[in-house]
Design a protein around this motif. Structure first.
Motif, PDB file in Angstrom:
ATOM      1  N   MET A   1       0.919  -1.323  -0.092  1.00 33.89           N
ATOM      2  CA  MET A   1      -0.126  -0.101  -0.145  1.00 33.89           C
ATOM      3  C   MET A   1       0.814   1.276   0.101  1.00 33.89           C
ATOM      4  SD  MET A   1      -3.173   0.810   2.280  1.00 33.89           S
ATOM      5  CE  MET A   1      -2.300   0.734   3.964  1.00 33.89           C
ATOM      6  N   ASP A   2       0.355   2.344  -0.804  1.00 33.96           N
ATOM      7  CA  ASP A   2       1.391   3.453  -1.155  1.00 33.96           C
ATOM      8  C   ASP A   2       1.033   4.386   0.190  1.00 33.96           C
ATOM      9  OD1 ASP A   2      -0.721   4.387  -2.185  1.00 33.96           O
ATOM     10  OD2 ASP A   2      -0.085   4.622  -4.274  1.00 33.96           O
ATOM     11  N   ARG A   3       1.460   5.675  -0.156  1.00 33.59           N
ATOM     12  CA  ARG A   3       1.343   6.701   0.596  1.00 33.59           C
ATOM     13  C   ARG A   3      -0.156   7.222   0.602  1.00 33.59           C
ATOM     14  NH1 ARG A   3       4.715  12.158   1.189  1.00 33.59           N
ATOM     15  NH2 ARG A   3       5.891  10.948  -0.585  1.00 33.59           N
ATOM     16  N   LYS A   4      -0.597   7.173  -0.418  1.00 37.49           N
ATOM     17  CA  LYS A   4      -2.058   7.434  -0.680  1.00 37.49           C
ATOM     18  C   LYS A   4      -3.041   6.566   0.002  1.00 37.49           C
ATOM     19  CE  LYS A   4      -1.587   9.837  -5.117  1.00 37.49           C
ATOM     20  NZ  LYS A   4      -1.882   9.664  -6.538  1.00 37.49           N
ATOM     21  N   GLY A   5      -2.682   5.110  -0.195  1.00 40.50           N
ATOM     22  CA  GLY A   5      -3.353   4.225   0.546  1.00 40.50           C
ATOM     23  C   GLY A   5      -3.523   4.203   1.976  1.00 40.50           C
ATOM     24  N   TYR A   6      -2.368   4.587   2.675  1.00 43.18           N
ATOM     25  CA  TYR A   6      -2.406   4.906   4.120  1.00 43.18           C
ATOM     26  C   TYR A   6      -3.257   6.170   4.422  1.00 43.18           C
ATOM     27  CZ  TYR A   6       1.232   1.535   4.813  1.00 43.18           C
ATOM     28  OH  TYR A   6       1.734   0.294   5.019  1.00 43.18           O
ATOM     29  N   LEU A   7      -3.252   7.260   3.583  1.00 41.41           N
ATOM     30  CA  LEU A   7      -4.104   8.498   3.890  1.00 41.41           C
ATOM     31  C   LEU A   7      -5.510   8.138   3.694  1.00 41.41           C
ATOM     32  CD1 LEU A   7      -4.284  11.443   4.270  1.00 41.41           C
ATOM     33  CD2 LEU A   7      -3.947  11.678   1.985  1.00 41.41           C
ATOM     34  N   LEU A   8      -5.940   7.368   2.619  1.00 37.88           N
ATOM     35  CA  LEU A   8      -7.201   7.117   2.499  1.00 37.88           C
ATOM     36  C   LEU A   8      -7.808   6.216   3.666  1.00 37.88           C
ATOM     37  CD1 LEU A   8      -9.579   7.269   0.689  1.00 37.88           C
ATOM     38  CD2 LEU A   8      -8.836   5.495  -0.696  1.00 37.88           C
ATOM     39  N   ALA A   9      -6.816   5.294   4.020  1.00 38.74           N
ATOM     40  CA  ALA A   9      -7.443   4.142   4.971  1.00 38.74           C
ATOM     41  C   ALA A   9      -7.459   5.231   6.454  1.00 38.74           C
ATOM     42  CB  ALA A   9      -6.386   3.121   5.201  1.00 38.74           C
ATOM     43  N   SER A  10      -6.658   5.961   6.693  1.00 40.05           N
ATOM     44  CA  SER A  10      -6.704   6.795   7.607  1.00 40.05           C
ATOM     45  C   SER A  10      -7.961   7.707   7.874  1.00 40.05           C
ATOM     46  CB  SER A  10      -5.376   7.656   7.958  1.00 40.05           C
ATOM     47  OG  SER A  10      -4.380   7.210   8.036  1.00 40.05           O
ATOM     48  N   CYS A  11      -8.262   8.274   6.517  1.00 44.12           N
ATOM     49  CA  CYS A  11      -9.605   8.935   6.509  1.00 44.12           C
ATOM     50  C   CYS A  11     -10.839   7.932   6.759  1.00 44.12           C
ATOM     51  CB  CYS A  11      -9.947   9.534   5.007  1.00 44.12           C
ATOM     52  SG  CYS A  11      -8.569  10.886   4.888  1.00 44.12           S
ATOM     53  N   MET A  12     -10.729   7.061   6.200  1.00 43.21           N
ATOM     54  CA  MET A  12     -11.797   5.990   6.432  1.00 43.21           C
ATOM     55  C   MET A  12     -12.013   5.560   8.140  1.00 43.21           C
ATOM     56  SD  MET A  12     -11.575   3.486   3.288  1.00 43.21           S
ATOM     57  CE  MET A  12     -12.299   4.000   1.550  1.00 43.21           C
ATOM     58  N   ALA A  13     -10.921   5.263   8.632  1.00 47.39           N
ATOM     59  CA  ALA A  13     -10.777   4.881  10.015  1.00 47.39           C
ATOM     60  C   ALA A  13     -11.323   6.099  10.838  1.00 47.39           C
ATOM     61  CB  ALA A  13      -9.353   4.539  10.382  1.00 47.39           C
ATOM     62  N   ALA A  14     -10.944   7.199  10.468  1.00 47.95           N
ATOM     63  CA  ALA A  14     -11.535   8.572  11.195  1.00 47.95           C
ATOM     64  C   ALA A  14     -12.891   8.408  11.203  1.00 47.95           C
ATOM     65  CB  ALA A  14     -10.807   9.505  10.733  1.00 47.95           C
ATOM     66  N   LEU A  15     -13.703   8.072  10.129  1.00 41.70           N
ATOM     67  CA  LEU A  15     -14.808   8.147  10.169  1.00 41.70           C
ATOM     68  C   LEU A  15     -15.561   7.253  11.140  1.00 41.70           C
ATOM     69  CD1 LEU A  15     -15.883   7.992   6.300  1.00 41.70           C
ATOM     70  CD2 LEU A  15     -15.853  10.026   7.584  1.00 41.70           C
ATOM     71  N   PHE A  16     -14.995   5.890  11.244  1.00 39.76           N
ATOM     72  CA  PHE A  16     -15.535   5.083  12.456  1.00 39.76           C
ATOM     73  C   PHE A  16     -15.344   5.734  13.827  1.00 39.76           C
ATOM     74  CE2 PHE A  16     -14.493   2.354   8.968  1.00 39.76           C
ATOM     75  CZ  PHE A  16     -15.936   1.396   8.677  1.00 39.76           C
ATOM     76  N   VAL A  17     -14.113   6.151  14.015  1.00 40.74           N
ATOM     77  CA  VAL A  17     -13.619   6.912  15.381  1.00 40.74           C
ATOM     78  C   VAL A  17     -14.662   8.032  15.652  1.00 40.74           C
ATOM     79  CG1 VAL A  17     -11.891   8.101  16.538  1.00 40.74           C
ATOM     80  CG2 VAL A  17     -11.405   6.201  15.081  1.00 40.74           C
ATOM     81  N   ILE A  18     -14.969   8.910  14.629  1.00 40.51           N
ATOM     82  CA  ILE A  18     -15.875   9.933  14.878  1.00 40.51           C
ATOM     83  C   ILE A  18     -17.481   9.613  15.417  1.00 40.51           C
ATOM     84  CG2 ILE A  18     -17.038  11.895  13.814  1.00 40.51           C
ATOM     85  CD1 ILE A  18     -14.716  12.376  12.035  1.00 40.51           C
ATOM     86  N   VAL A  19     -17.864   8.598  14.816  1.00 44.81           N
ATOM     87  CA  VAL A  19     -19.215   8.376  15.004  1.00 44.81           C
ATOM     88  C   VAL A  19     -19.297   7.508  16.432  1.00 44.81           C
ATOM     89  CG1 VAL A  19     -20.065   8.367  12.735  1.00 44.81           C
ATOM     90  CG2 VAL A  19     -19.121   6.218  13.868  1.00 44.81           C
ATOM     91  N   SER A  20     -18.147   6.713  16.659  1.00 45.44           N
ATOM     92  CA  SER A  20     -18.103   5.987  17.729  1.00 45.44           C
ATOM     93  C   SER A  20     -17.869   6.824  19.205  1.00 45.44           C
ATOM     94  CB  SER A  20     -16.895   4.860  17.632  1.00 45.44           C
ATOM     95  OG  SER A  20     -17.309   4.017  16.635  1.00 45.44           O
ATOM     96  N   VAL A  21     -16.966   7.645  19.001  1.00 45.90           N
ATOM     97  CA  VAL A  21     -16.714   8.644  20.205  1.00 45.90           C
ATOM     98  C   VAL A  21     -17.902   9.530  20.409  1.00 45.90           C
ATOM     99  CG1 VAL A  21     -15.375  10.751  20.632  1.00 45.90           C
ATOM    100  CG2 VAL A  21     -14.201   8.782  19.678  1.00 45.90           C
ATOM    101  N   ALA A  22     -18.537  10.107  19.399  1.00 49.19           N
ATOM    102  CA  ALA A  22     -19.826  10.712  19.645  1.00 49.19           C
ATOM    103  C   ALA A  22     -20.686  10.066  20.411  1.00 49.19           C
ATOM    104  CB  ALA A  22     -20.292  11.306  18.056  1.00 49.19           C
ATOM    105  N   ALA A  23     -20.758   8.788  20.066  1.00 43.55           N
ATOM    106  CA  ALA A  23     -21.795   7.810  20.632  1.00 43.55           C
ATOM    107  C   ALA A  23     -21.641   7.560  22.006  1.00 43.55           C
ATOM    108  CB  ALA A  23     -22.204   6.490  19.867  1.00 43.55           C
ATOM    109  N   VAL A  24     -20.413   7.340  22.178  1.00 41.06           N
ATOM    110  CA  VAL A  24     -19.878   7.076  23.704  1.00 41.06           C
ATOM    111  C   VAL A  24     -19.980   8.053  24.551  1.00 41.06           C
ATOM    112  CG1 VAL A  24     -17.671   6.605  25.076  1.00 41.06           C
ATOM    113  CG2 VAL A  24     -18.034   5.252  22.794  1.00 41.06           C
ATOM    114  N   MET A  25     -19.620   9.184  24.050  1.00 41.22           N
ATOM    115  CA  MET A  25     -19.633  10.653  24.392  1.00 41.22           C
ATOM    116  C   MET A  25     -21.011  10.847  25.143  1.00 41.22           C
ATOM    117  SD  MET A  25     -17.066  13.210  23.074  1.00 41.22           S
ATOM    118  CE  MET A  25     -17.527  14.454  24.087  1.00 41.22           C
ATOM    119  N   ARG A  26     -22.300  10.333  24.383  1.00 41.58           N
ATOM    120  CA  ARG A  26     -23.526  10.774  24.586  1.00 41.58           C
ATOM    121  C   ARG A  26     -24.029  10.005  25.853  1.00 41.58           C
ATOM    122  NH1 ARG A  26     -27.638  13.020  22.378  1.00 41.58           N
ATOM    123  NH2 ARG A  26     -29.766  12.309  22.497  1.00 41.58           N
ATOM    124  N   GLY A  27     -23.336   8.616  26.067  1.00 49.65           N
ATOM    125  CA  GLY A  27     -23.403   7.912  27.058  1.00 49.65           C
ATOM    126  C   GLY A  27     -24.632   6.937  26.877  1.00 49.65           C
ATOM    127  N   GLY A  28     -24.884   6.401  28.012  1.00 49.57           N
ATOM    128  CA  GLY A  28     -26.077   5.196  27.888  1.00 49.57           C
ATOM    129  C   GLY A  28     -25.710   4.089  28.608  1.00 49.57           C
TER     130      GLY A  28
END
Length: 197
Positions: A1-28
């Motif tokens: 995987m080249d540098r573009k691949g790592y960048l794209l993978a990081s952006c994709m991973a960030a989407l999972f992290v964003i929605v998960s952190v927001a859900a966790v911060m909401r509690g429950g």
């Protein structure tokens, strides 16, 4: 995987992290949080898998893996999470009624559209699994995944508690726009290819 691949993978991973952190911060409660995390991450993964469809060559170039491998990795994760979402909800409710589609009114159907989406996803996945046996018929059936994603998003908007967070709402809306754009681009590619043949 080249540098573009790592960048794209990081952006994709960030989407999972964003929605998960927001859900966790909401509690429950833990089980309630699990229900929501399964839904959010399942939608993100399936939307990303669907958005890849017009970019077979580019996905291979960027990730250094065949398109089908990358696509199926996201699809498998998304499918697992989406299947666990109603299972966890049923355990929390102590009832299997969450698997029964509701057609009593349009409002109820849309609010509980995730129930129909659940079965559409199963049918779409089965069609993909049988693609070699039914090469002419599997693709239209597999496209039910787009309907399932639309129903899932409407379901989340109407009764999902995490979409009150503007960032989560923005991520899911943006992903759905990407899915629709990918679908239109894929259809255009097929049209151009057909006109050349």
């Amino acid at each position: 995987m080249d540098r573009k691949g790592y960048l794209l993978a990081s952006c994709m991973a960030a989407l999972f992290v964003i929605v998960s952190v927001a859900a966790v911060m909401r509690g429950g409660a833990p089980l309630d949080l699990a229900v929501r995390l399964f839904a959010l991450n399942g939608f993100v993964a399936l939307a990303l898998a669907a958005s890849m469809s017009p970019f077979l060559r580019e996905i291979r170039q960027v990730f250094g893996r065949p398109f089908i491998y990358v696509h199926h990795t996201f699809a498998a994760f998304g499918l697992t999470a989406i299947l666990l979402h109603p299972v966890a909800a049923a355990v929390m409710a102590g009832s299997l009624s969450g698997f029964i589609p509701v057609f009593s009114s349009l409002q109820a159907f849309l609010a509980l559209g995730g129930r129909v989406a659940f079965y559409l996803i199963l049918v779409a996945v089965a069609a993909a699994a049988l693609r070699n046996r039914y090469p002419a018929a599997w693709r239209p059936v597999h496209m039910l995944m787009y309907v399932a994603l639309a129903l899932g998003l409407v379901h989340a908007v109407l009764i999902g508690t995490d979409l009150v967070h503007p960032v989560v709402r923005g991520v899911l809306y943006a992903l759905f726009v990407m899915v629709v754009a990918a679908l239109l681009l894929k259809r255009r590619q097929r049209h151009v290819r057909g006109s050349r043949e």
